[in-house]
Motif scaffolding. Structure first.
Motif, PDB file in Angstrom:
ATOM      1  N   ASP A 193      47.141  68.755  22.502  1.00 41.40           N
ATOM      2  CA  ASP A 193      46.024  68.025  21.899  1.00 41.40           C
ATOM      3  C   ASP A 193      46.517  66.905  20.983  1.00 41.40           C
ATOM      4  O   ASP A 193      45.880  65.850  20.876  1.00 41.40           O
ATOM      5  CB  ASP A 193      45.125  68.974  21.105  1.00 41.40           C
ATOM      6  N   ASP A 194      47.646  67.155  20.318  1.00 37.76           N
ATOM      7  CA  ASP A 194      48.181  66.162  19.374  1.00 37.76           C
ATOM      8  C   ASP A 194      49.709  66.262  19.357  1.00 37.76           C
ATOM      9  O   ASP A 194      50.271  67.025  18.584  1.00 37.76           O
ATOM     10  CB  ASP A 194      47.618  66.403  17.974  1.00 37.76           C
ATOM     11  N   PRO A 195      50.393  65.482  20.227  1.00 37.31           N
ATOM     12  CA  PRO A 195      51.857  65.564  20.313  1.00 37.31           C
ATOM     13  C   PRO A 195      52.572  65.290  18.996  1.00 37.31           C
ATOM     14  O   PRO A 195      53.663  65.803  18.753  1.00 37.31           O
ATOM     15  CB  PRO A 195      52.204  64.487  21.350  1.00 37.31           C
ATOM     16  N   LYS A 196      51.977  64.495  18.106  1.00 32.57           N
ATOM     17  CA  LYS A 196      52.620  64.162  16.837  1.00 32.57           C
ATOM     18  C   LYS A 196      52.610  65.327  15.850  1.00 32.57           C
ATOM     19  O   LYS A 196      53.248  65.261  14.805  1.00 32.57           O
ATOM     20  CB  LYS A 196      51.936  62.942  16.207  1.00 32.57           C
ATOM     21  N   GLU A 197      51.894  66.382  16.190  1.00 34.19           N
ATOM     22  CA  GLU A 197      51.828  67.541  15.288  1.00 34.19           C
ATOM     23  C   GLU A 197      53.210  68.176  15.099  1.00 34.19           C
ATOM     24  O   GLU A 197      53.505  68.715  14.038  1.00 34.19           O
ATOM     25  CB  GLU A 197      50.857  68.585  15.854  1.00 34.19           C
ATOM     26  N   ILE A 198      54.074  68.080  16.106  1.00 32.31           N
ATOM     27  CA  ILE A 198      55.416  68.643  15.981  1.00 32.31           C
ATOM     28  C   ILE A 198      56.199  67.925  14.887  1.00 32.31           C
ATOM     29  O   ILE A 198      57.012  68.534  14.176  1.00 32.31           O
ATOM     30  CB  ILE A 198      56.182  68.582  17.330  1.00 32.31           C
ATOM     31  N   LEU A 199      55.961  66.618  14.707  1.00 28.42           N
ATOM     32  CA  LEU A 199      56.646  65.861  13.663  1.00 28.42           C
ATOM     33  C   LEU A 199      56.153  66.283  12.280  1.00 28.42           C
ATOM     34  O   LEU A 199      56.946  66.452  11.348  1.00 28.42           O
ATOM     35  CB  LEU A 199      56.440  64.360  13.864  1.00 28.42           C
ATOM     36  N   ARG A 200      54.840  66.468  12.162  1.00 28.12           N
ATOM     37  CA  ARG A 200      54.285  66.919  10.884  1.00 28.12           C
ATOM     38  C   ARG A 200      54.739  68.336  10.571  1.00 28.12           C
ATOM     39  O   ARG A 200      55.039  68.671   9.423  1.00 28.12           O
ATOM     40  CB  ARG A 200      52.759  66.833  10.923  1.00 28.12           C
ATOM     41  N   ALA A 201      54.798  69.168  11.610  1.00 30.21           N
ATOM     42  CA  ALA A 201      55.234  70.550  11.416  1.00 30.21           C
ATOM     43  C   ALA A 201      56.693  70.609  10.975  1.00 30.21           C
ATOM     44  O   ALA A 201      57.067  71.394  10.087  1.00 30.21           O
ATOM     45  CB  ALA A 201      55.044  71.351  12.709  1.00 30.21           C
ATOM     46  N   ALA A 202      57.536  69.764  11.578  1.00 27.02           N
ATOM     47  CA  ALA A 202      58.959  69.734  11.209  1.00 27.02           C
ATOM     48  C   ALA A 202      59.133  69.236   9.781  1.00 27.02           C
ATOM     49  O   ALA A 202      59.979  69.745   9.031  1.00 27.02           O
ATOM     50  CB  ALA A 202      59.723  68.835  12.180  1.00 27.02           C
ATOM     51  N   ARG A 203      58.325  68.255   9.398  1.00 27.24           N
ATOM     52  CA  ARG A 203      58.392  67.746   8.017  1.00 27.24           C
ATOM     53  C   ARG A 203      58.023  68.839   7.023  1.00 27.24           C
ATOM     54  O   ARG A 203      58.704  69.055   6.018  1.00 27.24           O
ATOM     55  CB  ARG A 203      57.432  66.565   7.872  1.00 27.24           C
ATOM     56  N   ASP A 204      56.933  69.564   7.311  1.00 24.42           N
ATOM     57  CA  ASP A 204      56.504  70.639   6.415  1.00 24.42           C
ATOM     58  C   ASP A 204      57.507  71.790   6.409  1.00 24.42           C
ATOM     59  O   ASP A 204      57.727  72.426   5.371  1.00 24.42           O
ATOM     60  CB  ASP A 204      55.124  71.153   6.835  1.00 24.42           C
ATOM     61  N   ALA A 205      58.108  72.074   7.574  1.00 21.00           N
ATOM     62  CA  ALA A 205      59.096  73.144   7.657  1.00 21.00           C
ATOM     63  C   ALA A 205      60.322  72.823   6.810  1.00 21.00           C
ATOM     64  O   ALA A 205      60.908  73.711   6.178  1.00 21.00           O
ATOM     65  CB  ALA A 205      59.512  73.372   9.114  1.00 21.00           C
ATOM     66  N   GLU A 206      60.702  71.554   6.791  1.00 17.77           N
ATOM     67  CA  GLU A 206      61.828  71.127   5.955  1.00 17.77           C
ATOM     68  C   GLU A 206      61.504  71.360   4.478  1.00 17.77           C
ATOM     69  O   GLU A 206      62.346  71.817   3.708  1.00 17.77           O
ATOM     70  CB  GLU A 206      62.112  69.642   6.195  1.00 17.77           C
ATOM     71  N   ALA A 207      60.249  71.074   4.100  1.00 20.57           N
ATOM     72  CA  ALA A 207      59.823  71.295   2.714  1.00 20.57           C
ATOM     73  C   ALA A 207      59.825  72.788   2.389  1.00 20.57           C
ATOM     74  O   ALA A 207      60.190  73.198   1.275  1.00 20.57           O
ATOM     75  CB  ALA A 207      58.432  70.708   2.500  1.00 20.57           C
ATOM     76  N   ILE A 208      59.417  73.621   3.351  1.00 16.11           N
ATOM     77  CA  ILE A 208      59.421  75.077   3.160  1.00 16.11           C
ATOM     78  C   ILE A 208      60.838  75.567   2.930  1.00 16.11           C
ATOM     79  O   ILE A 208      61.116  76.349   2.007  1.00 16.11           O
ATOM     80  CB  ILE A 208      58.798  75.783   4.384  1.00 16.11           C
TER      81      ILE A 208
END
Length: 281
Positions: A193-208
């Motif tokens: 549905d939103d291919p760019k979600e993986i980029l946002r998820a990776a960014r948030d995972a780095e913050a985690i």
């Protein structure tokens, strides 16, 4: 090493956030270092650049040296335990076969350690739930309102899973994807549905990951800072009396105690060890 004929690569995308350039002087000439080579410097790009490449698994390559795993020089389980303790998260081992974080009570629930097949498996699960714990409003403040099977739930699980990969690699405890295989279909739908979600998820995972590891670093810094503080007067006096008792010459002992008392009275901000060395000199 050579990619085997007929093998197909996997297309990936990677990002560059910095760039290495030759350092130049005011006249635009390259700066030469003491070793006679041009000095290079790394600069941050105004905008990150995206690149694509085809990569191959080692099993698709002939002539590649066997991968030799290097065992960590420190106890990985001990470090994982310290990270959990330093986080001050409320963890209860009260489950039979479930592991989860409850946003409403801000509490992590796990089975007992003995119920896990290996120590690596226990800490991987515990740190995964700690990843969810970072989403509390008082921490990284992510949306944790999604119910099981919802899009919000899938997005949060994706972030926790990626952070688990990062933390597991950092600590050397590895990662077991089978624990969260149930979420794969929902992840696929979210990314379709939103291919760019993986980029946002990776960014948030780095913050985690950074948040989880920073708790350990803050704890270490606090301990080191506490060690640098001046000992209480009572502790100095007690230590001085013990040391003075080991002196052979009573006059030396008396002068030693007097010198210590003088330093304390003047509020000299030194460790007692430093005071001892000064008096000995």
């Amino acid at each position: 090493a050579q990619v085997r004929k007929g093998e197909k690569g996997t297309l990936i995308q990677y990002w560059k956030f910095t760039e290495e350039k030759i350092k130049r002087d005011a006249n635009g000439k390259p700066v030469i270092g003491a070793d006679g080579k041009k000095v290079k410097q790394t600069t941050k790009l105004d905008k990150p650049r995206a690149f694509s490449a085809s990569v191959f698994n080692a099993e698709q390559i002939d002539g590649l040296p066997e991968l030799k795993k290097v065992e960590p020089r420190w106890d990985r389980h001990e470090r994982a335990e310290k990270i959990l303790a330093a986080s001050a998260a409320n963890i209860s081992h009260d489950q039979e076969d479930r592991a989860f974080y409850s946003p409403s009570t801000d509490k992590i629930h796990l089975p007992t350690k003995e119920q896990f097949p290996t120590a690596d498996n226990y800490y991987a699960v515990a740190l995964h739930e700690l990843g969810h714990w970072t989403g509390h409003p008082s921490r990284l403040d992510r949306d944790l309102t999604g119910s099981f099977g919802s899009e919000k739930y899938a997005k949060e699980e994706l972030r926790a899973e990626i952070s688990s990969l990062m933390v597991g690699d950092e600590l050397g405890i590895g990662h077991d994807p089978s624990n969260h295989a149930a979420y794969v279909n929902s992840w696929i739908k979210v990314l379709q549905d939103d291919p760019k979600e993986i980029l946002r998820a990776a960014r948030d995972a780095e913050a985690i990951k950074d948040y989880i590891l920073s708790s350990e670093q803050k704890k270490t810094a606090t301990v080191q800072a506490s060690a640098k503080k001046e000992p209480p007067v009572s502790s100095v006096d007690e230590a001085a009396q013990r040391l003075a008792g080991s002196f052979k010459n009573p006059a030396d002992a008396e002068r030693f105690i007097a010198a210590v008392n003088k330093n304390v009275a003047q509020r000299v901000q030194h460790h007692y060890h430093d005071q001892e060395e000064e008096l000995e000199r």
